[in-house]
Design a protein around this motif. Structure first.
Motif, PDB file in Angstrom:
ATOM      1  N   VAL A  25      -2.538   8.279  -9.422  1.00  0.00           N
ATOM      2  CA  VAL A  25      -1.178   7.775  -9.630  1.00  0.00           C
ATOM      3  C   VAL A  25      -0.241   8.345  -8.574  1.00  0.00           C
ATOM      4  O   VAL A  25       0.580   7.622  -7.991  1.00  0.00           O
ATOM      5  CB  VAL A  25      -0.668   8.116 -11.051  1.00  0.00           C
ATOM      6  CG1 VAL A  25       0.823   7.844 -11.192  1.00  0.00           C
ATOM      7  CG2 VAL A  25      -1.450   7.322 -12.086  1.00  0.00           C
TER       8      VAL A  25
ATOM      9  N   SER B 271      -0.843   6.589  -5.332  1.00  0.00           N
ATOM     10  CA  SER B 271      -0.372   5.204  -5.369  1.00  0.00           C
ATOM     11  C   SER B 271       1.145   5.098  -5.251  1.00  0.00           C
ATOM     12  O   SER B 271       1.669   4.176  -4.642  1.00  0.00           O
ATOM     13  CB  SER B 271      -0.804   4.525  -6.667  1.00  0.00           C
ATOM     14  OG  SER B 271      -2.194   4.439  -6.741  1.00  0.00           O
ATOM     15  N   TYR B 272       1.857   6.048  -5.863  1.00  0.00           N
ATOM     16  CA  TYR B 272       3.317   5.967  -5.931  1.00  0.00           C
ATOM     17  C   TYR B 272       4.008   7.052  -5.120  1.00  0.00           C
ATOM     18  O   TYR B 272       5.170   7.367  -5.361  1.00  0.00           O
ATOM     19  CB  TYR B 272       3.765   6.030  -7.395  1.00  0.00           C
ATOM     20  CG  TYR B 272       3.299   4.841  -8.194  1.00  0.00           C
ATOM     21  CD1 TYR B 272       3.944   3.611  -8.080  1.00  0.00           C
ATOM     22  CD2 TYR B 272       2.193   4.928  -9.029  1.00  0.00           C
ATOM     23  CE1 TYR B 272       3.507   2.508  -8.783  1.00  0.00           C
ATOM     24  CE2 TYR B 272       1.745   3.830  -9.745  1.00  0.00           C
ATOM     25  CZ  TYR B 272       2.409   2.621  -9.618  1.00  0.00           C
ATOM     26  OH  TYR B 272       1.971   1.530 -10.319  1.00  0.00           O
ATOM     27  N   ASP B 273       3.314   7.597  -4.123  1.00  0.00           N
ATOM     28  CA  ASP B 273       3.847   8.696  -3.325  1.00  0.00           C
ATOM     29  C   ASP B 273       5.206   8.359  -2.707  1.00  0.00           C
ATOM     30  O   ASP B 273       6.173   9.109  -2.850  1.00  0.00           O
ATOM     31  CB  ASP B 273       2.848   9.089  -2.244  1.00  0.00           C
ATOM     32  CG  ASP B 273       3.311  10.284  -1.440  1.00  0.00           C
ATOM     33  OD1 ASP B 273       3.549  11.337  -2.060  1.00  0.00           O
ATOM     34  OD2 ASP B 273       3.430  10.160  -0.204  1.00  0.00           O
ATOM     35  N   GLU B 274       5.290   7.247  -2.022  1.00  0.00           N
ATOM     36  CA  GLU B 274       6.546   6.869  -1.353  1.00  0.00           C
ATOM     37  C   GLU B 274       7.663   6.608  -2.355  1.00  0.00           C
ATOM     38  O   GLU B 274       8.813   6.976  -2.133  1.00  0.00           O
ATOM     39  CB  GLU B 274       6.330   5.652  -0.450  1.00  0.00           C
ATOM     40  CG  GLU B 274       5.452   5.931   0.739  1.00  0.00           C
ATOM     41  CD  GLU B 274       5.994   7.027   1.640  1.00  0.00           C
ATOM     42  OE1 GLU B 274       7.212   7.041   1.924  1.00  0.00           O
ATOM     43  OE2 GLU B 274       5.193   7.884   2.062  1.00  0.00           O
ATOM     44  N   THR B 275       7.345   5.972  -3.468  1.00  0.00           N
ATOM     45  CA  THR B 275       8.338   5.705  -4.511  1.00  0.00           C
ATOM     46  C   THR B 275       8.880   7.010  -5.079  1.00  0.00           C
ATOM     47  O   THR B 275      10.101   7.167  -5.243  1.00  0.00           O
ATOM     48  CB  THR B 275       7.711   4.865  -5.648  1.00  0.00           C
ATOM     49  OG1 THR B 275       7.193   3.657  -5.087  1.00  0.00           O
ATOM     50  CG2 THR B 275       8.728   4.552  -6.717  1.00  0.00           C
ATOM     51  N   LEU B 276       7.993   7.942  -5.368  1.00  0.00           N
ATOM     52  CA  LEU B 276       8.424   9.230  -5.914  1.00  0.00           C
ATOM     53  C   LEU B 276       9.271  10.016  -4.925  1.00  0.00           C
ATOM     54  O   LEU B 276      10.265  10.648  -5.294  1.00  0.00           O
ATOM     55  CB  LEU B 276       7.214  10.048  -6.359  1.00  0.00           C
ATOM     56  CG  LEU B 276       6.436   9.455  -7.538  1.00  0.00           C
ATOM     57  CD1 LEU B 276       5.117  10.200  -7.731  1.00  0.00           C
ATOM     58  CD2 LEU B 276       7.262   9.493  -8.803  1.00  0.00           C
TER      59      LEU B 276
END
Length: 66
Positions: A52, A55-60
């Motif tokens: 997770v 997958s969501y590194d940039e969003t976080l």
């Protein structure tokens, strides 16, 4: 190769972490730290969490900077 394994203190069945540093052209092998999960967490919890996070590194990161 077996000498390097001995220097790391690895034995048969030990888990390792392998990273590739493309800038320096090095392969980094480290003995994984064995941890005990708190009760109530499944065995694959950390693996799922890692997927997770990847997958969501940039969003976080974007949320952190707000």
């Amino acid at each position: 190769m077996t000498e390097a394994i001995k220097q790391l203190g690895l034995g048969q069945g030990d888990a390792v972490q392998i990273e590739v540093d493309h800038k320096s052209g090095q392969i980094i092998i480290q003995k994984s730290n064995k941890i005990t999960l708190p009760s109530g967490l499944s065995d694959d919890f950390l693996e799922n969490l890692s997927q997770v996070m990847d997958s969501y590194d940039e969003t976080l990161k974007g949320l952190k900077d707000r």
